[in-house]
Design a protein around this motif. Structure first.
Motif, PDB file in Angstrom:
ATOM      1  N   GLU A  82       0.829  -1.206   0.000  1.00 27.56           N
ATOM      2  CA  GLU A  82       0.000   0.000   0.000  1.00 27.56           C
ATOM      3  C   GLU A  82       0.868   1.263   0.000  1.00 27.56           C
ATOM      4  OE1 GLU A  82      -3.247  -0.304  -0.244  1.00 27.56           O
ATOM      5  OE2 GLU A  82      -3.458  -2.439   0.240  1.00 27.56           O
ATOM      6  N   TYR A  83       0.276   2.360  -0.444  1.00 27.45           N
ATOM      7  CA  TYR A  83       0.947   3.655  -0.345  1.00 27.45           C
ATOM      8  C   TYR A  83       0.995   4.071   1.130  1.00 27.45           C
ATOM      9  CZ  TYR A  83      -0.213   4.214  -5.355  1.00 27.45           C
ATOM     10  OH  TYR A  83      -0.348   4.061  -6.712  1.00 27.45           O
ATOM     11  N   PRO A  84       2.162   4.369   1.689  1.00 26.64           N
ATOM     12  CA  PRO A  84       2.243   4.782   3.096  1.00 26.64           C
ATOM     13  C   PRO A  84       1.371   5.998   3.411  1.00 26.64           C
ATOM     14  CG  PRO A  84       4.426   4.211   2.298  1.00 26.64           C
ATOM     15  CD  PRO A  84       3.512   4.182   1.104  1.00 26.64           C
ATOM     16  N   ALA A  85       1.321   6.961   2.513  1.00 27.39           N
ATOM     17  CA  ALA A  85       0.517   8.165   2.761  1.00 27.39           C
ATOM     18  C   ALA A  85      -0.963   7.825   2.860  1.00 27.39           C
ATOM     19  CB  ALA A  85       0.753   9.202   1.664  1.00 27.39           C
ATOM     20  N   PHE A  86      -1.403   6.856   2.067  1.00 29.32           N
ATOM     21  CA  PHE A  86      -2.799   6.447   2.116  1.00 29.32           C
ATOM     22  C   PHE A  86      -3.100   5.720   3.431  1.00 29.32           C
ATOM     23  CE2 PHE A  86      -6.086   3.173   1.156  1.00 29.32           C
ATOM     24  CZ  PHE A  86      -7.163   4.038   1.058  1.00 29.32           C
ATOM     25  N   LEU A  87      -2.187   4.855   3.857  1.00 31.60           N
ATOM     26  CA  LEU A  87      -2.396   4.155   5.132  1.00 31.60           C
ATOM     27  C   LEU A  87      -2.441   5.135   6.303  1.00 31.60           C
ATOM     28  CD1 LEU A  87      -0.164   0.954   4.797  1.00 31.60           C
ATOM     29  CD2 LEU A  87      -2.650   1.150   4.534  1.00 31.60           C
ATOM     30  N   ASN A  88      -1.640   6.183   6.239  1.00 28.80           N
ATOM     31  CA  ASN A  88      -1.684   7.215   7.283  1.00 28.80           C
ATOM     32  C   ASN A  88      -3.041   7.897   7.288  1.00 28.80           C
ATOM     33  OD1 ASN A  88       0.933   6.764   8.159  1.00 28.80           O
ATOM     34  ND2 ASN A  88       1.828   8.307   6.821  1.00 28.80           N
ATOM     35  N   TRP A  89      -3.567   8.169   6.098  1.00 34.22           N
ATOM     36  CA  TRP A  89      -4.890   8.798   5.998  1.00 34.22           C
ATOM     37  C   TRP A  89      -5.954   7.863   6.566  1.00 34.22           C
ATOM     38  CZ3 TRP A  89      -9.598   7.673   3.931  1.00 34.22           C
ATOM     39  CH2 TRP A  89     -10.510   8.720   3.858  1.00 34.22           C
ATOM     40  N   VAL A  90      -5.865   6.590   6.244  1.00 34.16           N
ATOM     41  CA  VAL A  90      -6.824   5.605   6.758  1.00 34.16           C
ATOM     42  C   VAL A  90      -6.813   5.595   8.285  1.00 34.16           C
ATOM     43  CG1 VAL A  90      -7.290   3.124   6.970  1.00 34.16           C
ATOM     44  CG2 VAL A  90      -6.822   4.113   4.725  1.00 34.16           C
ATOM     45  N   GLU A  91      -5.631   5.612   8.851  1.00 33.35           N
ATOM     46  CA  GLU A  91      -5.518   5.590  10.315  1.00 33.35           C
ATOM     47  C   GLU A  91      -6.219   6.788  10.946  1.00 33.35           C
ATOM     48  OE1 GLU A  91      -4.762   4.168  13.985  1.00 33.35           O
ATOM     49  OE2 GLU A  91      -4.436   3.120  12.084  1.00 33.35           O
ATOM     50  N   ASN A  92      -6.181   7.924  10.273  1.00 33.58           N
ATOM     51  CA  ASN A  92      -6.774   9.151  10.814  1.00 33.58           C
ATOM     52  C   ASN A  92      -8.245   9.325  10.480  1.00 33.58           C
ATOM     53  OD1 ASN A  92      -4.363  10.079  12.031  1.00 33.58           O
ATOM     54  ND2 ASN A  92      -3.643  10.885  10.080  1.00 33.58           N
TER      55      ASN A  92
END
Length: 258
Positions: A82-92
């Protein structure tokens, strides 16, 4: 009117979203949302149901109507590409009752399945969906003994939704698509009027056309080389890490970047 996302330019989606108030009124989208909520209540009455959440525009609207209809448990299916930036967005921004299922594909797996890299035809793209989203949904469905899982599938994208939006496959998984008749403009209107935050993918190259998904499943790149180029613009570290496993990534870096 927007056509299938595959046949529209990314700029057309952006322009439509920017001008959505002149296309769909708040009253129109409120009526559609209310009808959809009532339909979900009827279809899920007496059933154990949950919804599939990808963080994409359709699943964000699905979350809106499902939660208002009393369906709050949901699943996010991912892998290790996965794209790390997308996973960060998902977490938030993840729904409060979200469960994550990881189907496990990683760089080692990808290096052994290079035909799956940047799909240039619909069959490979569909295979990605089967081995990640469908597999993860099945795992979640069986674990929680669901009667039904709600999806964000819509006919406007050419997706199969079954009779009246419901179908059961050979494995006994019943999928229901309450947004089946929603137009693209309706989705964008709900996002606009209800101030739903979009993930960063929609600001990346071809974001509205490509949608969510792990980076090697990225479609419409035209070539493997251009696929690496697009991913490099989004996150160079992904390409550098992939270069340790995949020759075409190393060649891209050597010939175009380094």
């Amino acid at each position: 009117m927007l056509k299938k996302k595959q046949s529209e330019e990314n700029e057309d989606w952006i322009k439509t979203l920017q001008n959505i108030e002149g296309i769909v009124s708040k009253q129109e989208i409120d009526r559609l949302i209310d009808r959809t909520i009532e339909e979900i209540k009827t279809k899920t009455k007496g059933k154990t149901a949950a919804f599939a959440w990808s963080g994409g525009k359709d699943s964000l609207v699905l979350q809106l109507v499902a939660e208002n209809a009393g369906v709050s448990e949901c699943v996010f299916v991912r892998n290790n590409l996965e794209y790390p930036a997308f996973l960060n967005w998902v977490e938030n921004h993840k729904p409060y009752q979200l469960e994550i299922v990881n189907t496990g594909q990683d760089l080692k797996w990808l290096s052994q399945n290079l035909h799956m890299l940047f799909p240039q035809d619909a069959n490979i793209a569909a295979k990605w969906f089967r081995i990640v989203q469908h597999r993860g949904q099945e795992i979640y469905y069986q674990k929680h003994r669901l009667d039904m899982i709600l999806l964000g599938r819509r006919k406007a994208d050419g997706n199969y939704t079954g009779a009246d939006g419901v179908y059961t496959n050979r494995k006994g998984i019943t999928r229901y698509s309450p947004l089946k008749d929603w137009r693209h403009e309706d989705i964008l209107a709900a996002i606009h009027y209800y101030h739903i935050p979009l993930p960063p993918i929609y600001g990346w190259p071809n974001g509205f056309k490509v949608g969510t998904g792990c980076w090697p499943a990225r479609q419409y790149t035209g070539s493997i080389r251009n696929g690496w180029r697009e991913v490099y613009v989004i996150d160079p570290t992904i390409v550098h890490e992939a270069a340790e496993w995949i020759l075409s990534a190393r060649e891209f870096l050597q010939e175009e970047i380094l």
